[in-house]
Design a protein around this motif. Structure first.
Motif, PDB file in Angstrom:
ATOM      1  N   TYR A 181       0.826  -1.208   0.000  1.00 22.99           N
ATOM      2  CA  TYR A 181       0.000   0.000   0.000  1.00 22.99           C
ATOM      3  C   TYR A 181       0.863   1.262   0.000  1.00 22.99           C
ATOM      4  O   TYR A 181       0.669   2.169  -0.810  1.00 22.99           O
ATOM      5  CB  TYR A 181      -0.925  -0.013   1.217  1.00 22.99           C
ATOM      6  CG  TYR A 181      -1.694   1.266   1.442  1.00 22.99           C
ATOM      7  CD1 TYR A 181      -2.816   1.579   0.687  1.00 22.99           C
ATOM      8  CD2 TYR A 181      -1.298   2.172   2.441  1.00 22.99           C
ATOM      9  CE1 TYR A 181      -3.529   2.746   0.905  1.00 22.99           C
ATOM     10  CE2 TYR A 181      -2.002   3.341   2.670  1.00 22.99           C
ATOM     11  CZ  TYR A 181      -3.117   3.625   1.889  1.00 22.99           C
ATOM     12  OH  TYR A 181      -3.811   4.794   2.106  1.00 22.99           O
ATOM     13  N   CYS A 182       1.816   1.331   0.930  1.00 25.04           N
ATOM     14  CA  CYS A 182       2.635   2.535   1.042  1.00 25.04           C
ATOM     15  C   CYS A 182       3.466   2.759  -0.225  1.00 25.04           C
ATOM     16  O   CYS A 182       3.606   3.895  -0.687  1.00 25.04           O
ATOM     17  CB  CYS A 182       3.548   2.452   2.266  1.00 25.04           C
ATOM     18  SG  CYS A 182       2.664   2.494   3.835  1.00 25.04           S
ATOM     19  N   GLN A 185       1.149   4.123  -2.777  1.00 31.28           N
ATOM     20  CA  GLN A 185       0.721   5.475  -2.416  1.00 31.28           C
ATOM     21  C   GLN A 185       1.839   6.495  -2.651  1.00 31.28           C
ATOM     22  O   GLN A 185       1.570   7.619  -3.098  1.00 31.28           O
ATOM     23  CB  GLN A 185       0.286   5.502  -0.949  1.00 31.28           C
ATOM     24  CG  GLN A 185      -1.051   4.844  -0.695  1.00 31.28           C
ATOM     25  CD  GLN A 185      -2.209   5.751  -1.057  1.00 31.28           C
ATOM     26  OE1 GLN A 185      -2.391   6.821  -0.505  1.00 31.28           O
ATOM     27  NE2 GLN A 185      -3.017   5.318  -2.016  1.00 31.28           N
ATOM     28  N   ILE A 219      10.280   1.870   3.680  1.00 31.83           N
ATOM     29  CA  ILE A 219       8.958   1.259   3.812  1.00 31.83           C
ATOM     30  C   ILE A 219       9.031   0.071   4.781  1.00 31.83           C
ATOM     31  O   ILE A 219       9.876  -0.813   4.621  1.00 31.83           O
ATOM     32  CB  ILE A 219       8.435   0.789   2.442  1.00 31.83           C
ATOM     33  CG1 ILE A 219       8.278   1.993   1.506  1.00 31.83           C
ATOM     34  CG2 ILE A 219       7.114   0.052   2.593  1.00 31.83           C
ATOM     35  CD1 ILE A 219       7.889   1.612   0.083  1.00 31.83           C
ATOM     36  N   ASP A 223       4.289  -3.712   5.288  1.00 28.83           N
ATOM     37  CA  ASP A 223       3.548  -3.145   4.167  1.00 28.83           C
ATOM     38  C   ASP A 223       3.594  -4.075   2.956  1.00 28.83           C
ATOM     39  O   ASP A 223       2.573  -4.309   2.309  1.00 28.83           O
ATOM     40  CB  ASP A 223       4.124  -1.781   3.794  1.00 28.83           C
ATOM     41  CG  ASP A 223       3.295  -1.075   2.739  1.00 28.83           C
ATOM     42  OD1 ASP A 223       2.172  -0.647   3.065  1.00 28.83           O
ATOM     43  OD2 ASP A 223       3.758  -0.969   1.588  1.00 28.83           O
ATOM     44  N   ASN A 263      -2.573  -0.504   4.193  1.00 30.23           N
ATOM     45  CA  ASN A 263      -1.882  -0.495   5.476  1.00 30.23           C
ATOM     46  C   ASN A 263      -2.617   0.416   6.458  1.00 30.23           C
ATOM     47  O   ASN A 263      -2.581   1.645   6.349  1.00 30.23           O
ATOM     48  CB  ASN A 263      -0.449  -0.014   5.266  1.00 30.23           C
ATOM     49  CG  ASN A 263       0.415  -0.207   6.488  1.00 30.23           C
ATOM     50  OD1 ASN A 263      -0.047  -0.114   7.616  1.00 30.23           O
ATOM     51  ND2 ASN A 263       1.693  -0.467   6.262  1.00 30.23           N
ATOM     52  N   CYS A 266      -1.343   3.602   8.522  1.00 27.08           N
ATOM     53  CA  CYS A 266      -1.295   4.931   7.906  1.00 27.08           C
ATOM     54  C   CYS A 266      -2.445   5.800   8.400  1.00 27.08           C
ATOM     55  O   CYS A 266      -2.288   7.017   8.565  1.00 27.08           O
ATOM     56  CB  CYS A 266      -1.333   4.813   6.385  1.00 27.08           C
ATOM     57  SG  CYS A 266       0.122   4.018   5.679  1.00 27.08           S
ATOM     58  N   TYR A 325       5.722   6.201   9.185  1.00 31.06           N
ATOM     59  CA  TYR A 325       4.283   6.424   8.994  1.00 31.06           C
ATOM     60  C   TYR A 325       3.922   7.909   9.138  1.00 31.06           C
ATOM     61  O   TYR A 325       3.086   8.432   8.382  1.00 31.06           O
ATOM     62  CB  TYR A 325       3.481   5.579   9.989  1.00 31.06           C
ATOM     63  CG  TYR A 325       3.469   4.109   9.646  1.00 31.06           C
ATOM     64  CD1 TYR A 325       2.986   3.673   8.418  1.00 31.06           C
ATOM     65  CD2 TYR A 325       3.957   3.159  10.543  1.00 31.06           C
ATOM     66  CE1 TYR A 325       2.977   2.324   8.091  1.00 31.06           C
ATOM     67  CE2 TYR A 325       3.955   1.810  10.231  1.00 31.06           C
ATOM     68  CZ  TYR A 325       3.458   1.397   8.997  1.00 31.06           C
ATOM     69  OH  TYR A 325       3.455   0.059   8.674  1.00 31.06           O
ATOM     70  N   PHE A 328       5.345   9.683   6.060  1.00 28.11           N
ATOM     71  CA  PHE A 328       4.510   9.336   4.913  1.00 28.11           C
ATOM     72  C   PHE A 328       3.219  10.154   4.923  1.00 28.11           C
ATOM     73  O   PHE A 328       2.788  10.682   3.889  1.00 28.11           O
ATOM     74  CB  PHE A 328       4.192   7.842   4.935  1.00 28.11           C
ATOM     75  CG  PHE A 328       3.090   7.443   4.007  1.00 28.11           C
ATOM     76  CD1 PHE A 328       3.330   7.246   2.648  1.00 28.11           C
ATOM     77  CD2 PHE A 328       1.796   7.277   4.478  1.00 28.11           C
ATOM     78  CE1 PHE A 328       2.301   6.888   1.788  1.00 28.11           C
ATOM     79  CE2 PHE A 328       0.762   6.921   3.630  1.00 28.11           C
ATOM     80  CZ  PHE A 328       1.020   6.729   2.275  1.00 28.11           C
ATOM     81  N   SER A 329       2.592  10.271   6.090  1.00 27.18           N
ATOM     82  CA  SER A 329       1.341  11.016   6.189  1.00 27.18           C
ATOM     83  C   SER A 329       1.548  12.497   5.895  1.00 27.18           C
ATOM     84  O   SER A 329       0.706  13.140   5.256  1.00 27.18           O
ATOM     85  CB  SER A 329       0.731  10.839   7.585  1.00 27.18           C
ATOM     86  OG  SER A 329       0.369   9.482   7.806  1.00 27.18           O
ATOM     87  N   ARG A 332       1.997  12.829   2.097  1.00 33.19           N
ATOM     88  CA  ARG A 332       0.738  12.722   1.363  1.00 33.19           C
ATOM     89  C   ARG A 332      -0.129  13.973   1.535  1.00 33.19           C
ATOM     90  O   ARG A 332      -0.735  14.467   0.598  1.00 33.19           O
ATOM     91  CB  ARG A 332      -0.038  11.481   1.816  1.00 33.19           C
ATOM     92  CG  ARG A 332      -1.080  11.034   0.810  1.00 33.19           C
ATOM     93  CD  ARG A 332      -2.011  10.025   1.405  1.00 33.19           C
ATOM     94  NE  ARG A 332      -2.751  10.595   2.524  1.00 33.19           N
ATOM     95  CZ  ARG A 332      -3.802  10.011   3.087  1.00 33.19           C
ATOM     96  NH1 ARG A 332      -4.210   8.844   2.679  1.00 33.19           N
ATOM     97  NH2 ARG A 332      -4.428  10.595   4.098  1.00 33.19           N
TER      98      ARG A 332
END
Length: 552
Positions: A181-182, A185, A219, A223, A263, A266, A325, A328-329, A332
């Motif tokens: 997923y990550c 994404q 990652i 994941d 995931n 996230c 995480y 990553f957030s 995004r």
């Protein structure tokens, strides 16, 4: 502070897009929305845009028939050229329909999906209007500490309910891939960022490109294996939750545009971003998160917040991958804000002037990601042990916890009888009244609203049998009534039915603890025969006295 959903209509919002044909929408609703009043005409129908949110434009639909108002909510794609796979209202509808039909995850009911652009210019769906509170500010400064704690705990439980959903059982098994997923994404939002910044509108940030590279290299292993896979909301944060008007419980999770399978950690990280950075995109005084500016009393720390979720969802402690995480957030979110700013430049952003600050906010988020990555430690090796915070005594506390809390202040402590009645009331509300609220509400909104729902009479009889009837009758009045009615004979001589009609013989102070519980549902007072002024006025007095006690 909390805002009622009805207060979130955009002030001074731009006029509807010329392709948004209100009359066409009205006729569509009358044909496709179950329960839409057939006697209504276009003159009874109005459309207003909500001001909160930056993604899919959202509108309040109202039908006003001589003061009797029915409300619905419409979510549509923005007008103009859109980024690939963005603003997928079709996927929103799909997941809301599945959850609302097959689970107890709190989501609004959806009525219909329209993919015909001839109706209002874009695809849209129509869902239930939820009358409740939305907390736009995660500091919850307008609430007392215990209620802040309750709101955060409810938020964690709501997210856990999403993540515990059996997607195969409700028809969402093919809603997305559960592994990598990550990785996917990062690639998707990296491409979206590049498209959003083409031609320097807005200007491309080189630190963002470096962040994309760092994320690819870090990652977490879970994941790729898909072991953390399941239903992902994609935009889970406190201002996407609707809380009951007076109770600290979630009645609706909104904005499922980014939902998929993937995931789930996230979601947890994204719901924790306000600890790291101020995520609002209005003109703000600072960009620091709660862990730097100071966490208001009652709100858990980030570690406690994550531990609460892990306990509710049965998830392992994510210390090894937490740095990834959060970064990553933030990445995004920065890509999303860059897209919002790009749409503002192009003139089709749904957030109006608020969107003009999104470009600067995107850069702030990138800087925050690098600052977080540079920290030596971001979570303790083990989750916090023991109770995370004192429960919210009104809604979650046990009688023992309530008594201990009040004794600590040296104030009035209810006796065992009152605490027993209180526990019975809470259980009765949870088992019988809350599950029927929607049915009672439907009757109240129907042409038969002056009739009594059959279930109401059954619940009244059950309340009498459980000794929860006429609790408002004062102690001296009950004693005088017994003296006159029983004339010295024992209660058993007349049977339990008549005795129960006289209430429990409580003082006003004792009754205050109980009427506050009954006041949590507009339907409860009539079930217990304790309506205003008996319950309503006492509830206000009780809340005011309790507030004074907490201050002293």
């Amino acid at each position: 502070m909390a805002r009622l959903t009805s207060d979130l209509i955009a002030e001074g919002s731009p006029p509807l897009d010329p392709q948004f044909d209100v009359v066409s929408l009205f006729h569509y609703c009358r044909s496709n929305v179950h329960g839409f009043p057939s006697s209504a005409t276009p003159s009874h129908f109005s459309v207003h845009q909500f001001g909160h949110g930056q993604s899919n434009p959202t509108f309040l639909l109202e039908v006003n028939l001589d003061g009797f108002i029915m409300r619905y909510v419409l979510r549509k794609k923005p007008p103009g050229k859109l980024l690939p796979s963005a603003h997928a209202v079709e996927r929103e509808y799909q997941v809301l329909h599945a959850l609302g039909t097959h689970t107890k995850v709190p989501v609004p009911k959806v009525f219909c999906l329209c993919t015909d652009p001839n109706v209002i210019g874009t695809s849209f769906y129509i869902m239930e209007y939820l009358n409740g509170r939305i907390f736009l500010d995660p500091t919850l400064l307008d609430l007392e500490p215990l209620r802040r704690n309750a709101i955060y705990r409810e938020s964690s439980r709501a997210l856990a309910s999403v993540h515990q959903t059996d997607v195969d059982a409700i028809g969402l098994g093919m809603f997305g891939r559960r592994d990598n997923y990550c990785k996917r994404q990062i690639e998707r939002w990296g491409k979206q960022y590049m498209v959003s910044t083409e031609g320097g509108k807005p200007e491309r940030n080189p630190k963002m490109l470096e962040l994309i590279s760092w994320l690819h290299q870090n990652i977490p292993p879970e994941d790729s294996s898909g072991s953390a896979g399941g239903l992902v909301h994609g935009d889970f944060r406190i201002d996407n939750l609707v809380f009951h008007p007076i109770e600290d419980r979630v009645i609706g999770i909104l904005d499922w545009e980014l939902s998929t399978l993937g995931n789930q950690m996230c979601d947890v990280a994204y719901s924790s971003l306000h600890y790291v950075v101020n995520t609002g995109i209005d003109r703000i005084r600072h960009d620091k998160g709660l862990e730097e500016t100071g966490i208001p009393e009652g709100i858990p720390s980030m570690a406690e917040h994550v531990a609460e979720y892990c306990a509710a969802a049965g998830k392992p402690w994510p210390v090894a991958g937490w740095k990834f995480y959060i970064a990553f957030s933030l990445f995004r979110a920065a890509a999303i804000y860059a897209g919002v700013y790009n749409r503002w430049i192009m003139g089709n952003a749904s957030g109006g002037e608020r969107a003009m600050h999104a470009g600067k906010k995107a850069d702030v988020l990138v800087d925050s990601a690098w600052s977080f990555i540079a920290k030596a430690s971001v979570l303790p090796e083990q989750p916090p042990s023991g109770p995370i915070l004192q429960d919210h005594v009104e809604q979650y506390g046990s009688p023992g916890k309530i008594t201990a809390n009040l004794k600590e202040r040296g104030k009035f402590v209810s006796g065992g009888r009152v605490m027993e009645l209180r526990s019975k009331l809470i259980k009765f509300m949870e088992d019988h009244i809350y599950p029927m609220e929607n049915e009672f509400y439907k009757l109240a909104q129907s042409p038969s609203r002056w009739t009594v729902h059959p279930a109401e009479e059954k619940l009244k009889e059950l309340a009498k049998r459980e000794g929860l009837w006429n609790l408002f009758i004062p102690l001296d009045s009950a004693a005088r009534a017994r003296e006159l009615l029983f004339d010295g004979k024992s209660d058993n001589h007349f049977g339990s039915g008549l005795v129960q009609l006289l209430g429990a013989g409580l003082s006003n102070l004792e009754y205050g603890h109980l009427c506050e519980i009954m006041g949590r549902s507009v339907w409860a007072p009539q079930i217990f025969n304790c309506g205003a002024p008996d319950t309503g006025n006492m509830e206000v007095i009780y809340v005011n006295v309790k507030f004074i006690i907490l201050l002293t």
